[in-house]
Motif scaffolding. Structure first.
Motif, PDB file in Angstrom:
ATOM      1  N   GLU A 166       5.073 -26.952  10.024  1.00  0.00           N
ATOM      2  CA  GLU A 166       3.928 -26.651   9.149  1.00  0.00           C
ATOM      3  C   GLU A 166       2.786 -26.004   9.936  1.00  0.00           C
ATOM      4  OE1 GLU A 166       4.054 -27.054   5.863  1.00  0.00           O
ATOM      5  OE2 GLU A 166       6.002 -28.077   5.885  1.00  0.00           O
ATOM      6  N   PRO A 172       3.273 -20.538   3.207  1.00  0.00           N
ATOM      7  CA  PRO A 172       4.398 -21.469   3.000  1.00  0.00           C
ATOM      8  C   PRO A 172       5.772 -20.806   3.147  1.00  0.00           C
ATOM      9  CG  PRO A 172       2.732 -21.770   1.281  1.00  0.00           C
ATOM     10  CD  PRO A 172       2.331 -20.561   2.066  1.00  0.00           C
ATOM     11  N   GLU A 173       5.904 -19.542   2.712  1.00  0.00           N
ATOM     12  CA  GLU A 173       7.192 -18.840   2.805  1.00  0.00           C
ATOM     13  C   GLU A 173       7.625 -18.656   4.259  1.00  0.00           C
ATOM     14  OE1 GLU A 173       5.298 -18.039  -1.012  1.00  0.00           O
ATOM     15  OE2 GLU A 173       4.576 -17.710   1.029  1.00  0.00           O
ATOM     16  N   GLU A 174       6.647 -18.438   5.146  1.00  0.00           N
ATOM     17  CA  GLU A 174       6.968 -18.268   6.575  1.00  0.00           C
ATOM     18  C   GLU A 174       7.455 -19.587   7.175  1.00  0.00           C
ATOM     19  OE1 GLU A 174       7.422 -15.670   8.146  1.00  0.00           O
ATOM     20  OE2 GLU A 174       6.289 -14.127   7.104  1.00  0.00           O
ATOM     21  N   VAL A 175       6.850 -20.690   6.745  1.00  0.00           N
ATOM     22  CA  VAL A 175       7.276 -22.010   7.225  1.00  0.00           C
ATOM     23  C   VAL A 175       8.711 -22.281   6.768  1.00  0.00           C
ATOM     24  CG1 VAL A 175       6.821 -24.498   7.108  1.00  0.00           C
ATOM     25  CG2 VAL A 175       4.902 -22.892   7.292  1.00  0.00           C
ATOM     26  N   GLU A 176       9.008 -21.963   5.501  1.00  0.00           N
ATOM     27  CA  GLU A 176      10.365 -22.164   4.962  1.00  0.00           C
ATOM     28  C   GLU A 176      11.381 -21.305   5.711  1.00  0.00           C
ATOM     29  OE1 GLU A 176      11.520 -24.547   2.865  1.00  0.00           O
ATOM     30  OE2 GLU A 176       9.455 -25.215   3.219  1.00  0.00           O
ATOM     31  N   ARG A 177      10.992 -20.053   5.979  1.00  0.00           N
ATOM     32  CA  ARG A 177      11.880 -19.137   6.698  1.00  0.00           C
ATOM     33  C   ARG A 177      12.212 -19.691   8.088  1.00  0.00           C
ATOM     34  NH1 ARG A 177       9.017 -14.190   5.601  1.00  0.00           N
ATOM     35  NH2 ARG A 177       9.861 -14.242   3.516  1.00  0.00           N
ATOM     36  N   TYR A 178      11.194 -20.233   8.736  1.00  0.00           N
ATOM     37  CA  TYR A 178      11.367 -20.840  10.070  1.00  0.00           C
ATOM     38  C   TYR A 178      12.322 -22.029   9.981  1.00  0.00           C
ATOM     39  CZ  TYR A 178      10.029 -23.102  14.494  1.00  0.00           C
ATOM     40  OH  TYR A 178      10.041 -23.695  15.735  1.00  0.00           O
ATOM     41  N   LYS A 179      12.077 -22.915   9.003  1.00  0.00           N
ATOM     42  CA  LYS A 179      12.902 -24.125   8.843  1.00  0.00           C
ATOM     43  C   LYS A 179      14.360 -23.787   8.534  1.00  0.00           C
ATOM     44  CE  LYS A 179       9.378 -27.273   6.908  1.00  0.00           C
ATOM     45  NZ  LYS A 179       8.969 -27.871   5.610  1.00  0.00           N
ATOM     46  N   ASN A 180      14.574 -22.684   7.817  1.00  0.00           N
ATOM     47  CA  ASN A 180      15.930 -22.330   7.375  1.00  0.00           C
ATOM     48  C   ASN A 180      16.646 -21.355   8.301  1.00  0.00           C
ATOM     49  OD1 ASN A 180      15.739 -23.946   5.047  1.00  0.00           O
ATOM     50  ND2 ASN A 180      14.573 -22.361   3.994  1.00  0.00           N
TER      51      ASN A 180
END
Length: 273
Positions: A166, A172-180
């Motif tokens: 986080e 938020p989309e960049e955080v999701e991209r990183y997590k995935n």
């Protein structure tokens, strides 16, 4: 031109990518942050460097991305500088008459700053974004004690790094991209973490020895790496330009202030070239 291949380093393969603009004014070696890989710089940073007239030679560090080695582990800190030297050598052989720049983010920032402070080189300029000089959080005491004990008895054991995704971006989309991202990991060995921490403090203490024009960029909202460490480095040096981005999170190139940050890089490169 866009080429991807491997360079041998000891018993490992180091993944390297070369890309260049039509008119080449210089070459930059790009060094990514901890737990990630160079492909994460393809959307924003690499096109910006190419637009400025720079060929880009990027690489995945040992234990990262497509490179060999146990995830999150390295032989020692000198090996990290040796790998950077190997990639610099490749960049200089590809573009022998062109000025050479180094670009490092986070851990990569730690490496490029230590490289120009510790090694003989022909680097014209350095860009360090959110350089890992001092953590913004205190790891749990038990983890530090265990890690230091393991450094002497089992230096390659890997534990979760404790990095909160986080904190990389306010988008938020960049955080999701990183997590995935399947190539992103959160493993770190004592041999990777403690020497990098020590090298960060060493760089702050010795930044008065810096002779290379250096652009430092850091967000004041970075919860992963303390921007005050970068300020301390700048205050002790005489060849640095510091740009603090108000409220910026750790990955400035993937944050709300990315246009502003890339603009600072563009302006600084125009002056150097």
């Amino acid at each position: 031109m866009h080429q991807e291949y491997f360079l041998p380093f000891q018993k490992y393969k180091i993944a390297v990518m070369c890309t260049q603009p039509q008119e080449i004014l210089g070459v930059v070696v790009l060094c990514h942050g901890f737990g990630e890989h160079y492909r994460r710089y393809l959307p924003e940073v690499i096109p910006q460097l190419e637009n400025a007239g720079l060929a880009v030679v990027a690489y995945d560090n040992i234990g990262h991305g497509q490179s060999g080695g146990k995830r999150g582990h390295c032989p020692n800190y000198e090996a990290l500088l040796d790998i950077l030297a190997l990639v610099i050598e490749r960049a200089q052989s590809l573009y022998p008459a062109k000025p050479l720049f180094l670009y490092g983010h986070s851990m990569g920032g730690n490496l490029v700053l230590n490289y120009v402070l510790r090694r003989k080189h022909h680097v014209k300029g350095v860009i360090a974004t959110s350089p890992y000089l001092r953590l913004a959080f205190k790891p749990p005491k038990w983890k530090m004690i265990l890690g230091k004990a393991m450094l002497s008895i089992y230096p390659s054991i890997t534990l979760p790094s404790g990095l909160d995704p986080e904190g990389i971006s306010r988008i938020p989309e960049e955080v999701e991209r990183y997590k995935n991202d399947p190539m992103v990991h959160d493993k770190v060995s004592p041999m990777f973490s403690f020497p990098v921490m020590d090298a960060g403090e060493w760089a702050i203490a010795n930044s008065n020895l810096l002779t290379v024009n250096t652009l430092l960029l850091h967000g004041t909202g970075d919860q992963i790496i303390d921007h005050r460490g970068t300020v301390a480095f700048h205050e002790n040096a005489s060849t640095t330009t510091l740009k603090l981005l108000e409220g910026g999170y750790h990955e400035l190139h993937k944050d709300l202030c990315s246009k502003e940050m890339l603009g600072h890089i563009n302006n600084w490169l125009a002056l150097q070239l």
